[in-house]
Motif scaffolding. Structure first.
Motif, PDB file in Angstrom:
ATOM      1  N   GLN A 377      -4.759   5.460 -11.289  1.00  0.00           N
ATOM      2  CA  GLN A 377      -5.492   4.623 -10.340  1.00  0.00           C
ATOM      3  C   GLN A 377      -6.868   5.232 -10.062  1.00  0.00           C
ATOM      4  O   GLN A 377      -7.881   4.538 -10.056  1.00  0.00           O
ATOM      5  N   HIS A 662     -10.576   4.516   0.486  1.00  0.00           N
ATOM      6  CA  HIS A 662     -10.318   4.481   1.927  1.00  0.00           C
ATOM      7  C   HIS A 662      -9.329   5.564   2.364  1.00  0.00           C
ATOM      8  O   HIS A 662      -8.611   5.389   3.342  1.00  0.00           O
ATOM      9  N   ARG A 670      -4.892   8.314   5.494  1.00  0.00           N
ATOM     10  CA  ARG A 670      -5.786   7.176   5.341  1.00  0.00           C
ATOM     11  C   ARG A 670      -6.953   7.273   6.328  1.00  0.00           C
ATOM     12  O   ARG A 670      -6.807   7.816   7.416  1.00  0.00           O
TER      13      ARG A 670
ATOM     14  N   PRO B  33      -8.135  -2.287   1.649  1.00  0.00           N
ATOM     15  CA  PRO B  33      -7.314  -3.495   1.468  1.00  0.00           C
ATOM     16  C   PRO B  33      -6.769  -3.999   2.796  1.00  0.00           C
ATOM     17  O   PRO B  33      -6.486  -3.211   3.693  1.00  0.00           O
ATOM     18  N   GLU B  35      -4.193  -5.183   5.364  1.00  0.00           N
ATOM     19  CA  GLU B  35      -2.773  -4.874   5.573  1.00  0.00           C
ATOM     20  C   GLU B  35      -2.007  -6.186   5.734  1.00  0.00           C
ATOM     21  O   GLU B  35      -2.389  -7.037   6.526  1.00  0.00           O
ATOM     22  N   LYS B  58      -3.659  -4.549  -3.027  1.00  0.00           N
ATOM     23  CA  LYS B  58      -3.416  -3.194  -2.516  1.00  0.00           C
ATOM     24  C   LYS B  58      -2.602  -2.320  -3.472  1.00  0.00           C
ATOM     25  O   LYS B  58      -2.878  -1.132  -3.634  1.00  0.00           O
ATOM     26  N   GLY B  59      -1.612  -2.921  -4.117  1.00  0.00           N
ATOM     27  CA  GLY B  59      -0.745  -2.125  -5.001  1.00  0.00           C
ATOM     28  C   GLY B  59      -1.455  -1.649  -6.259  1.00  0.00           C
ATOM     29  O   GLY B  59      -1.012  -0.717  -6.916  1.00  0.00           O
ATOM     30  N   THR B  60      -2.565  -2.330  -6.589  1.00  0.00           N
ATOM     31  CA  THR B  60      -3.383  -2.030  -7.777  1.00  0.00           C
ATOM     32  C   THR B  60      -2.564  -2.020  -9.069  1.00  0.00           C
ATOM     33  O   THR B  60      -2.966  -1.404 -10.051  1.00  0.00           O
TER      34      THR B  60
END
Lengths: 736, 278
Positions: A377, A662, A670, B33, B35, B58-60
């Motif tokens: 990723q 982020h 986070r 992303p 939520e 979000k999970g990409t």
């Protein structure tokens, strides 16, 4: 004369050390050692640190620019000054050793002059480090607390190492004149033995870990005691003067220790930063970090970043020193001795920068590969996501560096009698570099208007789109490195005439040539076997071996330059072949090709340089270099290089940090602040430019301060150096 | 001082050049992303939709996995819902899962337990960054690829997430399946104009522009296809049209980061209603 007598007699009172003072120092060293042992024990002690939740995260505010830019600017400035302070001592030390080995005062003085710049930059680095800590505590308290709880033992070590670096640096700087000559006094011998032991200790530790990996530390202490006794016995019993009686060696030891401290400090702080990108030891179910500080430090990207920064620091330090010399060159009267001196100093600084620049892309590849290896990723975000366009800008910067560095060498040839013979290569080199540069900065997807996109049939240009992929980029960067190396070779041999036959070269030279070639071959086999096997092209390895052996044979048959051409041709063919072949294989196979290309080029760099050094030893000198006769625009190239290096550092700082998007700690802590978004590149460029400008102004001020205190002395030194400036090579010339 | 000013001016020019280049190339800002706040009692269809959003957002997951096309980095996930049930019976399989849903969770939490032949063990444990209900949503979506959805808001996976996580999270999240960001309230037609879709797609006629005409898309394709075409435009590229352009354009405009789920649903609903003037 008086100076020499003092050196010979030793100087027990020079550093003001009384017997009581020595005792106190010994006690202090013992206490610090015990404390260090305690801290080391702490580093390997398992801890558990809860990961802060959204509700627990607290952020501070910073007026006008906001918390993110405040911390960004301070961290980057600290890093830039830190890079200078860590990078410069390494080449100062090498220059000093060169001076000591060849008994050349000019190299010793040059190293001393570099150290003057270092000492004034040191306090600024520390100041920015302090500001950074305050800002972290004030602006990101929860996150800082999380990291501090994991890394606290290493932070304690850091503080003591910082003391070590300060002491060794000031001893190195202020002891330059004092620590010269020889002395058979017990105090001198004891001090030199202790310093030698400290210098050797990392090697002893390595040996101990090989002998007994489980109890490496106790074994290393035992070995240290044995070595120390052996050193003392050697110094005591030797009838002649040995290195243990040489105060210059003592001074060099301080230089080596300064580098040890600097590098270790860099590695420790790198571990904190890299942990944020590639954290380990996280128990997701329990929501805690569970592990030892050492495990956290030894994370996935730590070593690649260490290597990358180590090399980059040398390149950066060299370029900043060269820019300083360039400024002094421009400020000196035309045809003055000072101008000749600063021309030489700038050349050395730039040479160091290029030496660092050439292997830097390879270290970058390794880092990129490890980032991919840790988390796809992250890798995809870096190369195919929001940061993909950043690498086009990086290509522009590195292209400017390569073109600038080559142009400086070509301009420098104007002051070398005899270099006219090689100027015919310059247009070709310029052409190759320009084409490679253009390919490198060609993006995969073009910026196009709707109308243009319609005509092209998409965002990918039918022809130029081919140059946008990694196969093309890897190929051209390797060709650029080969071209730069060729520029350096023709510069180096500019004033060399008839060479000595190999039969007249020393046995040591010949053995060195063979040994280095064998090592290069071994490394080549080690690096290439896997990727070539995957591609079913193992025969390439044998082709390379034949070329290398042939080059070696040609060298021994007095056809060394033909051997070098053969190596260049072989590397170019390998690079282009795998560049083209990369378009026809799957990504997983293609990634391995970069290793083949890089290792082939590295081999040419190593073997080619060794051949060059050996065959031109003792060659007839056509004419001495006319230092100071270089065009003034060459100095502006040095400013271009320094600014580009600094700007590039800022850009890659943004990339490394922004890669986490982020997250404060990737996928663990986070960012819940209003700054959690990743800013666009254009905004980052404004911040980077402002930081670079502030850095340049601060460096100018610092160097001005350094110059202010030594103005009279410097003029005098410059006059002295001008009379003894070296030719291209330090070894004496022979022939007619 | 004159030399200093000359050198300073030169450096300013160099810096300005890099600044200019940096600002001349595409500017992308990436926001965190959105939520997804899910309710335990949401319908299976909602879970599948939410899972699809997570898959492409979000999970990409879509960075590496394709659906309906052999991936270069990671396996094709078309039919994975069915395959998951049989995979656990393979001799090679050494994991803890006892059914298809658990196999999918295991793949998300401990991806190296079973690596599909021909691929590297390169997948990160992306499941760790998902909440319990988000995990259920992704599993629902994956099961919908050729299989039957067997999980719901009450399902939890103690082997990988500890006891009771799913239910507890569900209880703490009473809101319906919706994006945390508020809907813009605009109609699908307005949103399509707002996001600039009409620059490349014609909605009032069959003529093609840069992209194919969408004026009868609702007659040719269903809502799922349209949704996937928006979220992953390169999954199926209509012949004769460039791959990568739509994805790049939407990436550049920040569509994927900014659009709330309701707005996306409104766009899909509007496009589904386009039947070519019929």
């Amino acid at each position: 004369m008086q100076k020499q007598v003092n050196h010979t007699q030793g100087s027990p009172g020079r550093l003001g050390m009384t017997t009581e003072g020595r005792h106190r120092t010994v006690v202090l060293v013992v206490l610090l050692s015990l404390l260090s042992l305690g801290v080391i024990a702490d580093v390997v002690h398992a801890i558990e640190v809860p990961i802060p939740t959204k509700e627990q995260m607290v952020y501070g505010d910073f007026p006008v620019v906001g918390r993110r830019i405040a911390i960004w600017a301070i961290a980057q400035l600290h890093l830039m000054f830190g890079a200078f302070v860590v990078g410069v001592p390494l080449f100062i030390l090498i220059i000093e050793i060169m001076g000591a080995a060849t008994k050349s005062q000019r190299y010793d003085d040059l190293a001393h002059e570099f150290t003057r710049l270092l000492s004034v930059a040191f306090s600024t680095t520390a100041t920015f480090g302090g500001i950074l800590v305050f800002f972290l505590i004030g602006l990101y308290p929860t996150f800082t607390n999380f990291l501090a709880r994991i890394f606290f033992p290493s932070m304690v070590v850091y503080v003591f190492l910082f003391f070590g670096e300060s002491f060794s640096m000031y001893l190195y700087y202020y002891g330059w004149e004092a620590l010269k000559g020889t002395s058979r006094r017990v105090g001198t011998m004891l001090g030199t033995a202790v310093l030698t032991l400290l210098v050797l200790y990392p090697a002893l530790l390595l040996l101990s870990s090989v002998l007994s990996s489980e109890s490496a530390l106790p074994v290393s202490y035992g070995l240290a005691v044995v070595v120390f006794i052996a050193l003392l016995a050697y110094g005591w019993l030797a009838k002649t003067t040995t290195f243990l009686h040489n105060q210059k060696w003592m001074h060099i030891c301080f230089g080596i220790l300064l580098n040890y401290f600097g590098l270790t400090l860099m590695m420790i702080s790198n571990s904190w930063a890299t942990y944020m990108t590639s954290p380990v030891g996280i128990d997701v179910n329990a929501g805690v970090f569970r592990g030892t500080t050492w495990e956290a430090m030894n994370n996935f990207t730590w070593m690649p970043v260490n290597l990358h920064r180590f090399i980059a620091n040398i390149a950066f330090g060299g370029s900043v020193v060269a820019a300083y010399a360039a400024f002094r060159f421009l400020a000196s009267p035309r045809d003055s001795a000072a101008r000749a001196h600063y021309d030489w100093m700038a050349y050395i600084g730039n040479f160091i920068a290029i030496i660092g620049l050439i292997p830097l892309p390879f270290a970058g590849y390794w880092l990129g590969r490890e980032i991919y290896g840790y988390d796809q990723q992250l890798g995809i975000t870096m190369m195919g996501g929001i940061f993909s366009w950043l690498f086009i800008l990086q290509a522009v910067l590195i292209g400017a560096l390569f073109l600038g560095a080559n142009y400086y060498l070509w301009l420098g040839m104007e002051r070398i009698p005899g270099s006219e013979r090689y100027r015919r290569f310059i247009p070709w080199l310029l052409g190759i570099l320009t084409v490679c540069f253009l390919v490198w900065l060609t993006p995969h997807s073009l910026v196009a208007s709707l109308e243009e996109a319609r005509k092209m049939g998409g965002a990918h240009h039918p022809l130029l789109g081919v140059f946008g992929v990694m196969s093309a980029k890897n190929t051209v960067v390797n060709i650029m490195i080969l071209s730069t190396f060729l520029s350096f070779l023709i510069y180096r041999r500019g004033n060399k005439g008839e060479r000595l036959p190999m039969a007249q070269q020393s046995v040591a030279s010949k053995i060195t040539l063979v040994v280095i070639t064998v090592i290069a071959l071994f490394v080549l086999f080690w690096a290439q076997t896997g990727p070539l096997q995957a591609a079913g092209k193992l025969w390439i390895r044998w082709l390379e071996t034949i070329c290398i052996v042939a080059a070696l044979a040609l060298t021994f048959l007095n056809r060394g330059t033909v051997g070098q051409w053969l190596l260049f041709a072989m590397a170019a063919v390998v690079v282009v072949f795998f560049g083209a072949y990369g378009y026809f294989v799957e990504a997983i196979v293609r990634i391995g090709f970069s290793i083949v290309q890089v290792s082939s080029v590295l081999m040419v760099l190593i073997v080619g340089t060794t051949i060059d050094v050996v065959i031109f030893r003792g060659a007839r000198v056509v004419g001495e270099i006319q230092w100071g006769k270089i065009p003034e625009r060459a100095q502006y190239i040095l400013f271009l290089l320094a600014t580009s290096f600094t700007w590039l550092m800022g850009l890659m700082g943004y990339a490394r940090s922004g890669l986490r998007t982020h997250w404060h700690v990737f996928n663990v802590v986070r960012d819940y602040s209003s700054d959690a978004f990743t800013p666009p590149l254009g905004f980052a460029c404004w911040v980077i430019s402002a930081i670079v400008l502030v850095f340049m102004l601060l460096v100018s001020f610092i160097f001005w301060l350094a110059h202010l205190g030594t103005q009279g002395h410097e003029q005098e030194e410059a006059m002295l150096h001008a009379a003894t400036l070296p030719a291209l090579e330090p070894e004496p010339a022979t022939g007619d | 001082m004159r030399t200093f000013l000359k050198v300073f001016a030169f450096n300013i020019v160099v810096i300005a050049f890099f600044l200019y280049v940096g600002n001349s190339i595409p500017q992308l800002r990436q926001d965190p992303p959105q939520e997804l706040v899910l309710a335990a009692d949401a319908s299976a269809e909602d879970f599948v939709k939410a899972g699809q959003d997570l898959f492409y957002g979000k999970g990409t997951c879509a960075l590496c996995h394709e659906i309906g096309k052999k991936g270069e980095r990671c396996p094709d996930l078309a039919g994975v819902g069915e395959r998951a049930e049989t995979r656990i019976k393979e001799e090679r399989y050494k994991g803890k899962a006892t059914n298809g849903a658990e196999y999918l969770v295991e793949s998300l939490m401990e991806p190296t337990t079973y690596v599909v032949e021909g691929y590297q063990p390169s997948m990160p444990p992306v499941g760790r960054q998902l909440s319990d209900l988000e995990l259920v949503a992704v599993v629902s979506f994956l099961q919908s690829q050729g299989g039957e959805v067997s999980v719901n808001g009450q399902t939890h996976f103690p082997k990988w997430r500890g006891e009771g996580g799913g239910v507890a999270s569900a209880a703490a999240a009473p809101a319906p399946v919706t994006a945390a960001a508020a809907s813009s309230g605009a109609s699908g037609q307005e949103l399509i104009q707002q996001w600039g879709c009409i620059t490349c797609h014609k909605l009032d006629g069959p003529d093609k522009l840069i992209g194919p005409s969408l004026w009868d898309i609702g007659a040719r394709k269903d809502a799922n296809y349209i949704r996937e075409s928006i979220l992953q435009p390169d999954a199926v590229v209509v012949e004769g049209f460039p791959a990568g352009l739509m994805k790049g354009t939407l990436d550049g405009s920040g569509f994927y980061q900014k659009v709330p789920l309701q707005d996306l649903n409104a766009i899909v609903d509007y496009l589904t209603s386009l039947k070519g003037g019929k």
